[in-house]
Design a protein around this motif. Sequence first.
Motif, short mmCIF file in Angstrom:
data_model
loop_
_atom_site.label_atom_id
_atom_site.label_comp_id
_atom_site.label_asym_id
_atom_site.label_seq_id
_atom_site.Cartn_x
_atom_site.Cartn_y
_atom_site.Cartn_z
N GLN A 50 0.83 -1.22 0.18
CA GLN A 50 -0.14 -0.15 0.15
C GLN A 50 0.86 1.29 -0.14
O GLN A 50 0.67 2.28 0.80
N LEU A 51 1.90 1.35 -0.77
CA LEU A 51 2.62 2.52 -1.11
C LEU A 51 2.20 3.22 -2.15
O LEU A 51 2.58 3.39 -3.24
N ILE A 52 1.03 4.01 -1.66
CA ILE A 52 0.39 4.68 -2.46
C ILE A 52 1.10 5.71 -3.15
O ILE A 52 0.86 6.05 -4.28
N ALA A 70 -1.25 1.04 -10.52
CA ALA A 70 -1.50 2.49 -10.06
C ALA A 70 -3.00 2.64 -10.08
O ALA A 70 -3.68 3.13 -9.34
N LEU A 71 -3.60 2.20 -11.44
CA LEU A 71 -5.04 2.33 -11.35
C LEU A 71 -5.75 1.52 -10.60
O LEU A 71 -6.75 2.01 -9.84
N THR A 72 -5.42 0.46 -10.25
CA THR A 72 -5.89 -0.37 -9.04
C THR A 72 -5.95 0.23 -7.88
O THR A 72 -6.95 0.14 -7.05
N ALA A 73 -4.96 0.81 -7.46
CA ALA A 73 -4.78 1.21 -6.31
C ALA A 73 -5.75 2.65 -6.10
O ALA A 73 -6.28 2.84 -5.16
N ILE A 74 -5.84 3.31 -7.25
CA ILE A 74 -6.99 4.47 -7.14
C ILE A 74 -8.24 3.84 -7.10
O ILE A 74 -9.12 4.32 -6.20
N ILE A 75 -8.59 2.85 -7.90
CA ILE A 75 -9.92 2.20 -7.71
C ILE A 75 -10.30 1.74 -6.13
O ILE A 75 -11.39 2.00 -5.74
N SER A 76 -9.33 0.98 -5.50
CA SER A 76 -9.24 0.54 -4.26
C SER A 76 -9.44 1.64 -3.23
O SER A 76 -9.87 1.15 -2.03
N LYS A 77 -8.71 2.52 -3.51
CA LYS A 77 -8.70 3.59 -2.28
C LYS A 77 -9.34 5.09 -2.35
O LYS A 77 -9.47 5.38 -1.14
N GLN A 83 -13.35 9.74 -9.72
CA GLN A 83 -11.82 9.29 -9.80
C GLN A 83 -12.00 7.93 -10.26
O GLN A 83 -11.14 7.28 -10.85
N ARG A 84 -12.75 7.24 -9.32
CA ARG A 84 -12.96 5.59 -9.45
C ARG A 84 -13.49 5.21 -10.80
O ARG A 84 -12.83 4.34 -11.38
N GLY A 85 -14.22 5.84 -11.12
CA GLY A 85 -14.87 5.49 -12.59
C GLY A 85 -13.81 5.87 -13.57
O GLY A 85 -13.72 5.04 -14.64
N GLN A 86 -13.26 6.99 -13.70
CA GLN A 86 -12.25 7.15 -14.65
C GLN A 86 -11.04 6.23 -14.61
O GLN A 86 -10.63 5.80 -15.60
N ALA A 87 -10.68 5.58 -13.29
CA ALA A 87 -9.58 4.98 -13.37
C ALA A 87 -10.13 3.44 -13.92
O ALA A 87 -9.24 2.76 -14.44
#
Length: 100
Positions: A50-52, A70-77, A83-87
């Motif tokens: 989890q080194l965001i 990186a996109l998975t981190a955005i989706i999950s965090k 932002q989640r939808g764009q990711a």
Amino acid sequence: MDDELQEIQDNFHVGNFQKVMNLCESASNLSDLSQNECDATFARACLGLQLIDKLKAMTNSECPGQKASALTAIISKTRNETQRGQAKERLATLAKETQD
């Protein structure tokens, strides 16, 4: 490629993510394919730890594996639905456009 990355893959599979990061950072003289896989594995290790901040820097990476992590981190965090939808859209596009 397997021989070049065997120790990295072994450590990743047992969850020794810090060791994976150290091995990836010290890896040298890898083929282009192996370097790309090493970079992707490094990103997955960052995701596991989890080194965001490190992952945010990979959002525009040339390596599809880093970008996907990186996109998975955005989706999950993120709590921001936009932002989640764009990711999610960018991740789906990446999956369609790359062989990873």
